[in-house]
Design an enzyme around this catalytic site. Structure first.
Site, PDB file in Angstrom:
ATOM      1  N   VAL A   3       0.809  -1.232   0.000  1.00 46.48           N
ATOM      2  CA  VAL A   3       0.000   0.000   0.000  1.00 46.48           C
ATOM      3  C   VAL A   3       0.839   1.278   0.000  1.00 46.48           C
ATOM      4  CG1 VAL A   3      -2.045  -1.045   1.051  1.00 46.48           C
ATOM      5  CG2 VAL A   3      -0.299  -0.011   2.532  1.00 46.48           C
ATOM      6  N   ASN A  14      -7.355  -1.981   5.165  1.00 49.32           N
ATOM      7  CA  ASN A  14      -7.114  -2.801   6.363  1.00 49.32           C
ATOM      8  C   ASN A  14      -5.633  -2.947   6.697  1.00 49.32           C
ATOM      9  OD1 ASN A  14      -7.660  -5.188   8.333  1.00 49.32           O
ATOM     10  ND2 ASN A  14      -6.262  -6.024   6.798  1.00 49.32           N
ATOM     11  N   SER A  41      -8.637   1.907  14.894  1.00 49.57           N
ATOM     12  CA  SER A  41      -8.346   1.164  16.133  1.00 49.57           C
ATOM     13  C   SER A  41      -8.903   1.952  17.307  1.00 49.57           C
ATOM     14  CB  SER A  41      -6.832   1.020  16.309  1.00 49.57           C
ATOM     15  OG  SER A  41      -6.529   0.515  17.598  1.00 49.57           O
ATOM     16  N   TYR A  98       1.663   4.553  16.219  1.00 52.50           N
ATOM     17  CA  TYR A  98       0.455   3.774  15.897  1.00 52.50           C
ATOM     18  C   TYR A  98      -0.788   4.592  16.245  1.00 52.50           C
ATOM     19  CZ  TYR A  98      -2.630  -0.323  15.638  1.00 52.50           C
ATOM     20  OH  TYR A  98      -3.632  -1.210  15.301  1.00 52.50           O
ATOM     21  N   ALA A 137      -1.003   7.810  16.580  1.00 53.70           N
ATOM     22  CA  ALA A 137      -1.065   8.981  15.693  1.00 53.70           C
ATOM     23  C   ALA A 137      -1.701   8.599  14.361  1.00 53.70           C
ATOM     24  CB  ALA A 137       0.337   9.553  15.470  1.00 53.70           C
ATOM     25  N   LYS A 166      -3.713   6.041  13.665  1.00 54.53           N
ATOM     26  CA  LYS A 166      -5.115   5.610  13.781  1.00 54.53           C
ATOM     27  C   LYS A 166      -6.016   6.813  14.087  1.00 54.53           C
ATOM     28  CE  LYS A 166      -4.304   1.279  12.876  1.00 54.53           C
ATOM     29  NZ  LYS A 166      -4.805   0.648  11.646  1.00 54.53           N
ATOM     30  N   ILE A 210      -7.942  -7.923  19.005  1.00 53.92           N
ATOM     31  CA  ILE A 210      -8.416  -9.017  18.155  1.00 53.92           C
ATOM     32  C   ILE A 210      -7.297 -10.059  18.024  1.00 53.92           C
ATOM     33  CG2 ILE A 210      -9.456  -9.594  15.916  1.00 53.92           C
ATOM     34  CD1 ILE A 210     -11.050  -7.442  17.524  1.00 53.92           C
TER      35      ILE A 210
END
Ligand SMILES: NC(=O)c1ccc[n+]([C@@H]2O[C@H](COP(=O)([O-])OP(=O)(O)OC[C@H]3O[C@@H](n4cnc5c(N)ncnc54)[C@H](O)[C@@H]3O)[C@@H](O)[C@H]2O)c1
Length: 252
Positions: A66, A92, A144, A157, A159, A161, A190
């Site tokens: 991506v 995702n 998240s 992470y 920042a 999300k 999860i």
């Protein structure tokens, strides 16, 4: 079981060779969508496609990093070539680097920013013209609970999300006129390869469980069910929302 009518819909899912992305790909196919299963390993995506086809679904495996816009453009072109349109994009793909900020190499910061934030930005940007042509689209981004609250050792992470959460709201504002719904999911904890090591450590697992009122760790299918709903026309009037699928974590 076919719960939502996604027949004739065409979906691209990023990071779909395993974990939540795989669960989403299987669920969308089970509900009738033609699914383009993408990830950094085409071989792994092909295994997911085989699983979908064994259940009489329709799917195509394509390699997609991506962070590589040329590859994104290629996936868009190949999807339209094979299936004629793109109705659903599920952003995702993501990574998690557990370190305090001053212990992170700048290259690690760049990597997490690029995959988690720039990736969904570039995928969305390149899919939008195809959705606008049809005056129809569903963009669903996997953010998240870390986009709403702080988590130890997760500054970058969190920042990324948090940025995805607010970009979702802004895009809904721009794209309502094009009948493109833009929503997100905020998963709690999860059980996937991303969290495997944490969940194998009893102390960490117990600490996490203490924050989950519903009393269990989530499964990829919990997220996939919410994605199938948001991708369906039953959710037509929902846009700019982030649905927490977290067993109640964000309630306190
Ligand atoms: N597991 C959790 O508890 C949890 C919680 C909240 C949010 N999430 C989010 O859900 C998403 C899926 O996570 P998961 O738990 O299934 O993790 P995972 O590590 O099992 O799967 C992530 C997938 O992303 C892919 N990926 C990594 N870099 C990529 C790149 N450059 N281009 C394309 N694909 C790439 C990986 O190959 C992998 O298949 C992520 O965005 C993650 O941040 C997970």
């Amino acid at each position: 079981m076919n719960k939502y009518d996604l027949n004739e819909k065409v979906a691209i899912v990023t990071g779909a060779r395993r974990g939540i992305g795989k669960g989403i790909a299987l669920k969308l196919a089970e509900n009738g969508a033609k699914v383009v299963v993408t990830d950094i390993s085409k071989e792994d995506c092909e295994k997911v496609v085989d699983e979908i086809k064994e259940k009489n679904g329709e799917a195509l495996a394509l390699k997609l990093d991506v962070t590589n816009e040329d590859e994104i453009k290629e996936v868009v072109d190949k999807t339209v070539e094979k299936y004629g349109k793109i109705d659903i994009l599920v952003n995702n793909a993501g990574i998690y680097i557990a370190k305090e900020l001053d212990n992170m190499e700048t290259s690690e910061i760049d990597k997490e920013l690029n995959i988690n934030l720039k990736g969904p930005i570039l995928c969305t940007k390149n899919v939008l013209p195809k959705m606008k042509e049809k005056n129809y689209g569903k963009i669903i981004t996997i953010a998240s609970i870390a986009g709403f609250v702080g988590f130890a050792q997760s500054s970058i992470y969190c920042a990324t999300k948090g940025a995805l959460v607010n970009m979702t709201r802004e895009l809904a504002l721009d794209l309502g006129k094009n009948k493109i719904n833009v929503n997100g999911i905020a998963p709690g904890v999860i059980d996937t390869p991303m969290t495997k090591d944490m969940l194998e450590d009893e102390n960490i697992k117990n600490n996490l469980m203490a924050n989950i009122p519903y009393g269990r760790i989530g499964k990829p299918e919990d997220i996939a069910n919410a994605v199938a709903f948001l991708a369906s026309d039953e959710a037509e009037y929902i846009t700019g929302q982030i649905l927490a699928v977290d067993g109640g974590w964000l309630t306190h």
